[in-house]
Structure formats: structure tokens, C-alpha cells
Enzyme design. Structure first.
Site, PDB file in Angstrom:
ATOM      1  N   THR A   1     -44.841 -85.963  26.715  1.00 32.72           N
ATOM      2  CA  THR A   1     -44.249 -85.605  25.422  1.00 32.72           C
ATOM      3  C   THR A   1     -44.622 -86.679  24.411  1.00 32.72           C
ATOM      4  O   THR A   1     -44.654 -87.859  24.762  1.00 32.72           O
ATOM      5  CB  THR A   1     -42.708 -85.482  25.481  1.00 32.72           C
ATOM      6  OG1 THR A   1     -42.183 -85.485  24.147  1.00 32.72           O
ATOM      7  CG2 THR A   1     -42.046 -86.627  26.234  1.00 32.72           C
TER       8      THR A   1
ATOM      9  N   GLY B   1     -43.169 -78.924  24.399  1.00 32.47           N
ATOM     10  CA  GLY B   1     -44.215 -79.208  23.410  1.00 32.47           C
ATOM     11  C   GLY B   1     -45.416 -79.832  24.097  1.00 32.47           C
ATOM     12  O   GLY B   1     -45.269 -80.710  24.941  1.00 32.47           O
TER      13      GLY B   1
ATOM     14  N   ARG C   1     -41.664 -72.678  25.617  1.00 35.03           N
ATOM     15  CA  ARG C   1     -40.250 -73.008  25.807  1.00 35.03           C
ATOM     16  C   ARG C   1     -39.614 -71.683  26.230  1.00 35.03           C
ATOM     17  O   ARG C   1     -39.513 -70.761  25.426  1.00 35.03           O
ATOM     18  CB  ARG C   1     -39.633 -73.527  24.506  1.00 35.03           C
ATOM     19  CG  ARG C   1     -40.356 -74.765  23.941  1.00 35.03           C
ATOM     20  CD  ARG C   1     -39.565 -75.368  22.802  1.00 35.03           C
ATOM     21  NE  ARG C   1     -40.366 -76.239  21.946  1.00 35.03           N
ATOM     22  CZ  ARG C   1     -40.629 -77.521  22.202  1.00 35.03           C
ATOM     23  NH1 ARG C   1     -40.197 -78.069  23.299  1.00 35.03           N
ATOM     24  NH2 ARG C   1     -41.336 -78.238  21.356  1.00 35.03           N
TER      25      ARG C   1
ATOM     26  N   ARG D   1     -38.213 -85.475  17.384  1.00 40.89           N
ATOM     27  CA  ARG D   1     -36.953 -84.749  17.621  1.00 40.89           C
ATOM     28  C   ARG D   1     -35.783 -85.665  17.288  1.00 40.89           C
ATOM     29  O   ARG D   1     -35.708 -86.138  16.166  1.00 40.89           O
ATOM     30  CB  ARG D   1     -36.885 -84.249  19.064  1.00 40.89           C
ATOM     31  CG  ARG D   1     -35.934 -83.083  19.238  1.00 40.89           C
ATOM     32  CD  ARG D   1     -35.920 -82.587  20.661  1.00 40.89           C
ATOM     33  NE  ARG D   1     -37.126 -81.848  20.994  1.00 40.89           N
ATOM     34  CZ  ARG D   1     -37.316 -80.573  20.724  1.00 40.89           C
ATOM     35  NH1 ARG D   1     -36.396 -79.883  20.106  1.00 40.89           N
ATOM     36  NH2 ARG D   1     -38.429 -79.968  21.062  1.00 40.89           N
TER      37      ARG D   1
ATOM     38  N   ASP E   1     -39.155 -90.190  24.625  1.00 40.08           N
ATOM     39  CA  ASP E   1     -37.699 -90.311  24.714  1.00 40.08           C
ATOM     40  C   ASP E   1     -37.166 -90.210  26.141  1.00 40.08           C
ATOM     41  O   ASP E   1     -36.052 -89.756  26.366  1.00 40.08           O
ATOM     42  CB  ASP E   1     -37.037 -89.251  23.825  1.00 40.08           C
ATOM     43  CG  ASP E   1     -37.475 -87.843  24.192  1.00 40.08           C
ATOM     44  OD1 ASP E   1     -38.413 -87.703  24.993  1.00 40.08           O
ATOM     45  OD2 ASP E   1     -36.892 -86.884  23.663  1.00 40.08           O
TER      46      ASP E   1
ATOM     47  N   ASP F   1     -42.752 -87.617  22.114  1.00 35.08           N
ATOM     48  CA  ASP F   1     -41.522 -88.244  21.605  1.00 35.08           C
ATOM     49  C   ASP F   1     -41.162 -89.580  22.265  1.00 35.08           C
ATOM     50  O   ASP F   1     -40.392 -90.354  21.701  1.00 35.08           O
ATOM     51  CB  ASP F   1     -40.330 -87.295  21.779  1.00 35.08           C
ATOM     52  CG  ASP F   1     -40.505 -85.997  21.023  1.00 35.08           C
ATOM     53  OD1 ASP F   1     -41.306 -85.986  20.073  1.00 35.08           O
ATOM     54  OD2 ASP F   1     -39.854 -85.003  21.379  1.00 35.08           O
TER      55      ASP F   1
ATOM     56  N   ASP G   1     -37.897 -83.845  28.369  1.00 33.10           N
ATOM     57  CA  ASP G   1     -36.573 -83.764  28.987  1.00 33.10           C
ATOM     58  C   ASP G   1     -36.118 -82.331  29.262  1.00 33.10           C
ATOM     59  O   ASP G   1     -35.518 -82.056  30.305  1.00 33.10           O
ATOM     60  CB  ASP G   1     -35.537 -84.561  28.194  1.00 33.10           C
ATOM     61  CG  ASP G   1     -35.347 -84.041  26.795  1.00 33.10           C
ATOM     62  OD1 ASP G   1     -36.233 -83.313  26.306  1.00 33.10           O
ATOM     63  OD2 ASP G   1     -34.316 -84.363  26.181  1.00 33.10           O
TER      64      ASP G   1
HETATM   65  O1  F6P Z   1     -40.944 -82.566  21.634  1.00 30.07           O
HETATM   66  C1  F6P Z   1     -42.144 -82.602  20.931  1.00 30.07           C
HETATM   67  C2  F6P Z   1     -41.942 -82.095  19.519  1.00 30.07           C
HETATM   68  O2  F6P Z   1     -43.186 -82.152  18.858  1.00 30.07           O
HETATM   69  C3  F6P Z   1     -40.871 -82.805  18.707  1.00 30.07           C
HETATM   70  O3  F6P Z   1     -41.290 -84.034  18.194  1.00 30.07           O
HETATM   71  C4  F6P Z   1     -40.571 -81.777  17.670  1.00 30.07           C
HETATM   72  O4  F6P Z   1     -39.266 -81.921  17.159  1.00 30.07           O
HETATM   73  C5  F6P Z   1     -40.712 -80.483  18.424  1.00 30.07           C
HETATM   74  O5  F6P Z   1     -41.525 -80.749  19.546  1.00 30.07           O
HETATM   75  C6  F6P Z   1     -41.312 -79.347  17.636  1.00 30.07           C
HETATM   76  O6  F6P Z   1     -41.315 -78.226  18.459  1.00 30.07           O
HETATM   77  P1  F6P Z   1     -42.068 -76.877  18.099  1.00 30.07           P
HETATM   78  O7  F6P Z   1     -43.533 -77.109  18.237  1.00 30.07           O
HETATM   79  O8  F6P Z   1     -41.549 -75.917  19.102  1.00 30.07           O
HETATM   80  O9  F6P Z   1     -41.699 -76.541  16.690  1.00 30.07           O
END
Ligand code: F6P
Length: 343
Positions: free
Chosen positions: A146, A31, A92, A192, A150, A148, A123
Site C-alpha cells: 500500500t 488500492g 475492493r 487515507r 500505515d 499509505d 489493512d
Molecule cells: O489506500 C491507498 C489509497 O490510495 C489511499 O491513499 C486513498 O485514500 C485511497 O486508496 C483511494 O482509494 P480509491 O482509489 O478507491 O479511490
């Protein structure tokens, strides 16, 4: 310093450090997070300072599989420190998760003649970098990018501060309308399976309660708090719910509460991807600049398999294996603070 020699065996390609660092590759992955561009700028400009050339890989590991590379000069990163998103794009990559995909990616990397790889991401991205370094012995450095927050080994990840500010800005607006209508709002934030964004933004917004995956704040306890709030004739309230919370998210929780307290006028607001966009805060720009520059210096020292982070005002290194272990804990004092201040 070092230079990579390539050994092709029957079905594996091994890289070995032999002498000086001449060229590095950089990618943004997972992300996107505000500050990734500022970080990229710092990587390229620091490399430039040491006469190291930089190859940018578009779309993260997916671009490595697809051989989507381009050279990056100091000029290419002009005027991006203030921009959200990532000029390198991100993805991803399912292909990179397979051994064949990684072999294709590594072959492409070898063709581009780089000595090491810098990965800006979270991560999942670090796990990808680790696989590559385990399988092919390529030097890798991770930079925590990120929203998050985390990752173990840094007090903040790049993008976290901006995301919190975005949440606070949005919830302040929601509170105006909540007050005007005497409503109870359930606001779902990202993170997340981590509750860092929820907890910190909850404090900053004066939320009546915060529900996070790491905590023992069970739904029953929340019901009790709502009941006592109602008795005190509280007219509106904001409950921040982390998307990974056990309650199943803001919408599920709102349904439960409505069933129990039909007199509450409830609404749900899922903030979603606005939390990932926008210009990075000053804090994130400085953090990104510091860590981006440090990553290059770390590689020059011959280090590999580490994440650069900031702890106690200093840049520190943590092994990538440790950083992705997810053993970063929530500060219980902050949780207590939410409860005390909303009584
Ligand atoms: O890891 C960053 C994040 O924004 C999380 O907070 C969230 O769960 C996820 O990515 C959403 O991913 P995507 O944009 O692929 O839906």
C-alpha cells in the site's frame, strides 16, 4: 510441511493443516501500489524453486468470490518487475464483506486445491484474510502492499517509496510555478487517515508546512507561520496537506487562509491517483522481492496469520492482528524537522 484436509460440517467448511505445501494461491487487493508486480514475481519464482504451484486470483477477494482463478508459472511473471499496477488486477470487494460471500469464496478456493493463501495489500485486505483464516482455518500470510505505509510491523510498505518520489517530483514542478507567480500552493496528498506520505514528502520538498491527521499542527498555528513568513517577504510557499487531515483537505484550508490573508495569491493542487501509478523505485522492487520470497518461506515453515515486513534491515513477522491495529506512530523528530527547516 503441511497439506490441507477439508471438513464440511452443516454450514461451515474447515481446513486443517496435515502435511506438505504443494500449492498456494496469491492475490493483490485494495488500492494498487507500485511494486505489487515485483512482489508477485518473487512469490511465484520462490514457489517454483520449491516445486510449489501457484494459483493467481484475479481482482483480489472479488475474484475469489467469482471463481476467477488462473495458474501462474515462472514465465507468466517475466518482464513485470518494472511495471506499476498489478497484472492480477485488484478490487475492493463488497461481496467478500458478507459471510455468504466469504463462504462462496472459500468453496472456490477449496475447489482449486490450494494449501494456503498469500495476500498482498493493505489493512482492509489483511482484515479480509483474517476473517477467512478465523472462519475456515486456512493458512494465510500478508505482504504489506500500500502506498499509505500505515501498517504496524514494517518500516516501509511496498509502494510507499515510489509514491513519495512521485509527490516530490510533482511538487518540485509546482514550486517552479509558485515561485514564478509569488503564489501560495496547498498540495493535497494521499494516505487515507495516515500522514506518512505527507510528512516525508514535505521534508523532501522543503515544504513550508505539513498538515497531517496525527499531528497537533492546528490551523491557527499555520496562520501564525504564514504571517511571519509574509513579514519576512517570503514570496511563495508550499503547504502539504494529507487528505485525512482534520482541516478538511487542501481546498478547505485554502479557503480559510484566503479569508484571513486576502493578499495571498493561493492555488490548490490535489495530486490524486498519479501517486499510485508508475514504475516502482529500486527500493520498492527490492523490498517487494524480499517480502514476496519470504512469504513463501514463512508458509513452508508452517507459519500462518502473520505479515512479513522489514525492520532494521531484516525481514520480520508480525501477527496480522497487530499489523492492522493502526498503532504505527509518526516520528515526532520528523515533524519538528519540517518546522525548523522552514523557519
Ligand atoms: O489506500 C491507498 C489509497 O490510495 C489511499 O491513499 C486513498 O485514500 C485511497 O486508496 C483511494 O482509494 P480509491 O482509489 O478507491 O479511490
Amino acid at each position: 510441511m503441511f497439506r490441507l484436509a477439508i471438513f464440511v460440517t452443516t454450514n461451515t467448511i474447515r481446513m486443517k493443516i496435515t502435511n506438505s505445501l504443494k500449492s498456494i494461491a496469491v492475490l493483490t487487493s485494495g488500492g494498487d501500489a507500485p511494486g505489487m508486480n515485483a512482489c508477485l514475481r518473487a512469490v511465484v519464482r520462490t514457489a517454483n524453486h520449491f516445486d510449489i504451484s501457484v494459483v493467481g486470483i484475479n481482482k483480489g477477494f472479488q475474484g475469489m468470490v467469482e471463481n476467477d482463478f488462473r495458474s501462474l508459472t515462472a514465465n507468466d511473471v517475466s518482464n513485470i518487475i518494472q511495471r506499476g499496477g498489478t497484472i492480477l488486477k485488484t478490487a475492493r470487494s463488497a461481496a467478500f464483506m458478507t459471510k455468504e460471500g466469504r463462504e462462496r469464496a472459500m468453496n472456490n478456493l477449496i475447489k482449486s486445491n490450494v494449501d494456503a493463501l498469500v495476500v498482498i495489500g493493505g489493512d482492509g485486505s489483511f482484515k479480509g484474510a483474517l476473517s477467512l483464516s478465523d472462519e475456515y482455518n486456512i493458512p494465510v500470510i500478508g505482504i504489506p502492499g500500500t502506498i499509505d505505509n500505515d501498517l504496524f510491523g514494517t518500516e516501509a510498505t511496498i509502494g510507499y517509496d515510489t509514491a513519495i518520489n512521485t509527490v516530490v517530483d510533482a511538487v518540485d514542478k509546482i514550486r517552479d510555478t509558485a515561485n514564478a507567480h509569488n503564489r501560495l500552493f496547498f498540495v493535497e496528498v494521499m494516505g487515507r487517515d495516515a500522514g506518512f506520505i505527507a510528512l516525508r514528502s514535505g521534508i523532501a520538498c522543503g515544504a513550508e508546512a505539513v498538515l497531517i491527521p496525527e499531528s497537533n499542527t492546528y490551523v491557527e498555528a499555520l496562520m501564525g507561520r504564514l504571517e511571519s513568513g509574509w513579514d519576512r517577504e517570503k514570496t511563495s510557499a508550499i503547504i502539504i496537506v494529507a487528505e485525512g487531515d482534520d482541516s478538511g483537505g487542501a481546498a478547505e484550508l485554502a479557503k480559510l487562509v484566503k479569508k484571513r490573508f486576502p493578499q495571498f495569491d493561493t492555488r490548490v493542487s490535489i495530486l490524486g491517483h498519479i501517486q499510485r501509478g508508475g514504475a516502482p523505485s529500486a527500493y520498492d522492487r527490492v523490498l517487494a522481492s524480499e517480502l514476496g520470497s519470504w512469504a513463501v518461506r514463512t508458509l513452508r515453515r508452517g507459519h500462518s496469520g502473520v505479515m512479513v515486513g522489514r525492520q532494521g534491515g531484516k525481514v520480520v513477522e508480525t501477527s496480522l492482528k497487530q499489523a492492522v491495529k493502526h498503532n504505527r506512530t509518526i516520528n515526532p523528530q520528523l515533524e519538528e524537522l519540517v518546522n525548523w527547516l522552514s523557519e
